[in-house]
Design a protein around this motif. Structure first.
Motif, PDB file in Angstrom:
ATOM      1  N   VAL A 121      13.643   3.859  -8.667  1.00 16.03           N
ATOM      2  CA  VAL A 121      12.961   3.594  -7.396  1.00 16.03           C
ATOM      3  C   VAL A 121      11.675   2.815  -7.649  1.00 16.03           C
ATOM      4  O   VAL A 121      11.401   1.800  -6.991  1.00 16.03           O
ATOM      5  CB  VAL A 121      12.652   4.925  -6.659  1.00 16.03           C
TER       6      VAL A 121
ATOM      7  N   MET B 279       3.729   5.575  -3.469  1.00 23.33           N
ATOM      8  CA  MET B 279       4.990   6.160  -3.941  1.00 23.33           C
ATOM      9  C   MET B 279       5.188   5.939  -5.445  1.00 23.33           C
ATOM     10  O   MET B 279       5.600   6.835  -6.168  1.00 23.33           O
ATOM     11  CB  MET B 279       6.151   5.552  -3.154  1.00 23.33           C
TER      12      MET B 279
ATOM     13  N   MET C 222      11.216  -0.971  -6.261  1.00 23.01           N
ATOM     14  CA  MET C 222      10.198  -1.215  -5.226  1.00 23.01           C
ATOM     15  C   MET C 222       9.109  -2.146  -5.742  1.00 23.01           C
ATOM     16  O   MET C 222       8.704  -3.088  -5.044  1.00 23.01           O
ATOM     17  CB  MET C 222       9.554   0.102  -4.807  1.00 23.01           C
TER      18      MET C 222
ATOM     19  N   ALA D 188       0.837  -1.205   0.000  1.00 24.59           N
ATOM     20  CA  ALA D 188       0.000   0.000   0.000  1.00 24.59           C
ATOM     21  C   ALA D 188       0.873   1.258   0.000  1.00 24.59           C
ATOM     22  O   ALA D 188       0.619   2.206  -0.750  1.00 24.59           O
ATOM     23  CB  ALA D 188      -0.920  -0.012   1.211  1.00 24.59           C
ATOM     24  N   PHE D 189       1.917   1.246   0.835  1.00 25.04           N
ATOM     25  CA  PHE D 189       2.844   2.388   0.866  1.00 25.04           C
ATOM     26  C   PHE D 189       3.538   2.533  -0.500  1.00 25.04           C
ATOM     27  O   PHE D 189       3.648   3.633  -1.042  1.00 25.04           O
ATOM     28  CB  PHE D 189       3.924   2.165   1.933  1.00 25.04           C
ATOM     29  N   ILE D 190       3.997   1.390  -0.997  1.00 26.00           N
ATOM     30  CA  ILE D 190       4.762   1.424  -2.252  1.00 26.00           C
ATOM     31  C   ILE D 190       3.868   1.852  -3.414  1.00 26.00           C
ATOM     32  O   ILE D 190       4.314   2.596  -4.291  1.00 26.00           O
ATOM     33  CB  ILE D 190       5.445   0.052  -2.466  1.00 26.00           C
TER      34      ILE D 190
END
Lengths: 372, 496
Positions: free
Chosen positions: A263, A145, A267, A140-142
């Protein structure tokens, strides 16, 4: 248990990797605009492919495809589980090799590829070891981002779009569209992943699937249009056009945004590899009837690491591995054929059971009439 | 004393107090083995032997004289039997509020060493514990580690009873409950659990009590001793610490439990989520837009303090293209004049900084200035001028060091992770930094604190909670309803 939102968030991260790893050679040419049709076709196709799986899930919401395999086919269920385990391992090798090809061709790092792959796999093992909930929360965070990164790249390159770069769609025929459709389908492991993870999620999956499917292919179409609009004929010389696009992105003093893509890719790849390792561990745990498949996660990671390095070093293996005809049939089996066959078996068995039950009921009725 | 000895001594303690005063006194004296602070005052009440047992310096002698000895001496207890005398004294003569009848030696010793006076009388099978505590303690002062611009200037002190009163004074509701527990160690440290009965999750409370009851320590001298027994095993703390009563009250109102440990001015708070590391009391006292700004600043500073030196080393070593050309030239110029690689240089300065920090904490106050001068001028300025280290590297470490104090509760983690990322940046470069970041993220996301996801409410996501996470909404919005910690998304806490 995870929520439906978490599950489809996880799948969206996996799909975004499919997007950023778009390769003009694997797609069979530089007419990337034709792939927008591929995306539309796949959008519809996915709704059809998921039907057997959806029907199976509706019948027994607590059972995944592996449970169904055991339940309906007995010992053959082990073979099905093995197939899925192997499939996720191959997918892992595919994406990790693709990452290495990208790294060695575009970034050309001074760090050895062994070191990078080892680091990726070490973190992936840790992530997979921590379980599905951890992976989905991290994803979810990734996702946020990655989406911000990609949107930033897209927005900053949009002013560089030239209308003269757009060739008419299907200018060179249907060949590239078909190749693109098969390639995208082969690389999209979302439905196969759903086949195992669907019972582990709470919430409305129909809406989740619809949003995931639309967002994935909509973003992909937008990206393809931007790539063509910005790069034009230069696509022919670019192996990974999304990276080239990111290198051209920039606003004011913010230049060289290719690091954002690095990135994003790293990720996304990490989540993809972790999920597939977790699923591999789950399959192996089932086959060997052990409590937790942690050791198989490590074993799987070692195999993936070695195979992906070998693939990257050999041009012949690359041609074989990245060819559409390896991944597409495997995905077709994992996402459609196996669920479809299991659905048929289940339907037949259900029917037989109903007939037997009806016959028994009739017999009982006859007997009771006789008594009367 | 070894464990067998302790067990033997435990077995030696008779459970019940005897009716013979002499027997009891001999036994107590034996247990204390002539310890100088044990005071036994024996006297006679109308023909009956009696004694008052206290521990020196833990009791108020004036109160003893005025409220215990004088009333007893003046009382008319003639023609009463021993037991009747005790009952008369207990019910009609003693004027102290805090009284308890004790029949077991175990609780007697406990009370005695908590500053109670023990009143015993011949022929009576119990003793009276009388509250006459008075011991020296530090008065309430300003918080040292949690300084705020607007808000109370009070901080917790060592005696837990005073800490309890500070919380009670701020929350005048009968729903606020203080529950005393004791750690079964040699120190017999008192612990007080503090929570709102209607807000706390019974499941969390039960689990916490269970964890505390399992603590097996010889002594407990600070709250830090028990924190590992009640928190998760991850890299980041699952237990919050505060020295401010107002902060603790705020947390309690959200369904959390405060653990007040006697002898420590820091109160532990559970469950503690990761995002709370960036929330301070000041956030709620200042204007929302500025609170939102400072909150983002804290998050940014946290990332800066962990990743900046690693990123700097990775960029200088493997990815010069990431740095602007002018900056790159400066870095390379400085690098050319120093004998060490960027990674070694960063590690060295960072170690030097940590040594100075540690020395600054431990050094006697009068020497503090000298340490600052040596650290700032000699090491900093001279090292750059002599060409041992580059000025850009020094700048980076200085910025990082300052940033790490923006979220002080995360200092331990940032200090260590900074080293790790310098090494990763110098060996695997940018890839290592990203992967390391992901590993930290996984660590945060993988843990749960008392069945509540440590990463909540960010992931699993809860839009409503964002009013106090991504932004700090105004009190008009925040005050509408208080979100309980156990209601976080992904929480497995059963409310029943």
């Amino acid at each position: 248990m995870i929520s439906s939102g978490q599950l489809f968030g996880l799948l969206t991260v996996n799909s975004l990797i499919l997007m950023v790893s778009t390769n003009s050679i694997w797609l069979g040419g530089s007419d990337l605009l034709d792939q927008v049709i591929s995306c539309s076709v796949l959008l519809v196709l996915n709704f059809i492919v998921v039907i057997p799986l959806g029907l199976l899930y509706r019948r027994k919401p607590t059972m995944n495809i592996l449970d169904y395999g055991d339940y309906l086919t007995g010992w053959f269920g082990t073979a099905i589980t093995f197939f899925y385990g192997l499939y996720f391992l191959i997918v892992n090798c595919y994406y990790l090799s693709a990452f290495q090809v990208f790294n060695s061709n575009m970034v050309n790092p001074e760090v050895s590829s062994w070191a990078i792959i080892t680091a990726v796999l070490a973190v992936a093992i840790y992530t997979a070891w921590k379980g599905l909930e951890s992976i989905s929360r991290t994803a979810a965070f990734i996702l946020v981002m990655v989406l911000i990164g990609l949107l930033f790249i897209f927005i900053t390159v949009t002013p560089q779009i030239r209308t003269e770069n757009f060739k008419p769609i299907l200018y060179d025929g249907w060949h590239q569209t078909i190749q693109g459709t098969i390639l995208f389908f082969g690389r999209s492991t979302g439905i196969a992943t759903l086949a195992i993870l669907l019972p582990m999620a709470n919430g409305n999956k129909k809406i989740g699937f619809t949003i995931w499917n639309i967002v994935t292919y909509l973003l992909m179409s937008i990206m393809l249009v931007i790539i063509v609009g910005v790069l034009g004929n230069a696509i022919q010389t670019q192996l990974f056009p999304v990276y080239t696009l990111a290198s051209m992105a920039g606003v004011g003093s913010l230049q060289r945004l290719d690091s954002i893509l690095l990135v994003v890719w790293l990720m996304g790849a990490l989540i993809k590899v972790s999920v597939d390792l977790y699923l591999f561990g789950m399959c192996m745990q089932r086959i060997f009837r052990i409590k937790w498949g942690g050791l198989f996660i490590i074993l799987g990671a070692i195999i993936v690491g070695i195979v992906s390095i070998i693939i990257t070093k050999s041009a012949v293996l690359q041609r074989l591995f990245f060819h559409v005809y390896l991944m597409a049939p495997l995905t077709l089996f994992a996402a459609f054929i196996i669920p479809f066959v299991l659905l048929l078996i289940d339907t037949v068995k259900c029917k037989n059971r109903t007939i037997r039950r009806a016959a028994t009921t009739l017999e009982v009725k006859h007997e009771s009439y006789g008594v009367d | 004393m070894d464990k067998q000895g302790q067990q033997a001594q435990k077995d030696d303690i008779p459970k019940q107090i005897s009716t013979s005063l002499l027997e009891n006194i001999i036994y107590i004296r034996k247990q204390f083995d002539g310890s100088m602070d044990l005071v036994i005052r024996q006297f006679n009440i109308e023909g009956t032997n009696a004694a008052l047992i206290t521990i020196d310096n833990l009791v108020d002698k004036q109160t003893i004289a005025q409220s215990i000895l004088n009333p007893i001496r003046k009382a008319n207890l003639k023609n009463l039997k021993d037991m009747e005398k005790m009952k008369q004294i207990r019910d009609n003569i003693l004027t102290t509020v805090d009284q308890e009848q004790l029949v077991e030696f175990d609780s007697l010793f406990n009370k005695l060493m908590s500053g109670f006076a023990m009143f015993a009388i011949e022929g009576c099978s119990f003793m009276l514990s009388i509250g006459v505590q008075s011991y020296a303690y530090r008065s309430i002062s300003e918080p040292i580690n949690e300084v705020v611009q607007r808000g109370s200037r009070e901080s917790f002190v060592e005696p837990y009873t005073i800490n309890i009163s500070m919380i009670r004074r701020r929350m005048k509701t009968p729903k606020l409950k203080f529950e005393r527990m004791q750690i079964q160690s040699e120190s017999k440290t008192d612990i007080c659990l503090c929570y709102l009965r209607d807000k706390v999750s019974p499941q969390v409370l039960k689990k916490l009590k269970n964890n505390i009851s399992k603590i097996n320590l010889e002594i407990v001298m600070a709250s830090g001793y028990i924190a590992p027994f009640i928190e998760r095993r991850g890299l980041f703390n699952g237990v919050g610490v505060s020295e401010r009563p107002d902060t603790v009250c705020g947390k309690i109102s959200e369904g959390r439990i405060a653990i007040i440990v006697d002898g420590t001015p820091n109160v532990l708070i559970v469950p503690h989520l990761f995002i709370e590391n960036f929330q301070t009391f000041d956030d709620y006292a200042i204007r929302p837009f500025f609170a939102t700004f400072t909150r983002w600043l804290k998050v940014f500073a946290f990332f800066l303090s962990i990743f900046l030196p690693g990123f700097y080393v990775a960029s200088g070593t493997f990815h010069p293209e990431f740095l602007p050309q002018v900056l790159l030239t400066k870095v390379l110029q400085a690098q050319a004049e120093t004998p060490f690689s960027l990674m070694v240089e960063c590690i060295l300065i960072h170690i030097m900084y940590e040594i100075m920090r540690e020395a600054g904490l431990r050094v006697p106050k009068p020497l503090g200035h000298a340490v600052s001068i040596v650290g700032g001028l000699v090491i900093g300025d001279a090292a750059v001028k002599s060409g041992l280290i580059g000025a850009p590297t020094l700048m980076i470490i200085a910025l990082t060091a300052i940033s790490s104090y923006v979220a002080p509760s995360l200092y331990e983690q940032t200090a260590v992770l900074r080293f790790v990322f310098i090494i990763i940046g110098g060996t695997i470069g940018f890839w290592g930094i990203i992967l390391g970041f992901c590993a930290i993220l996984v660590n945060i996301c993988s843990e749960s604190v008392y069945q509540i996801p440590f990463s909540a409410p960010l992931s699993p996501f809860n839009l409503k909670s964002m009013r106090d996470v991504v932004i700090r909404a105004s009190w008009k919005v925040l005050g509408k309803d208080v979100e309980k910690v156990q209601d976080m998304p992904g929480s497995n806490v059963d409310e029943k």
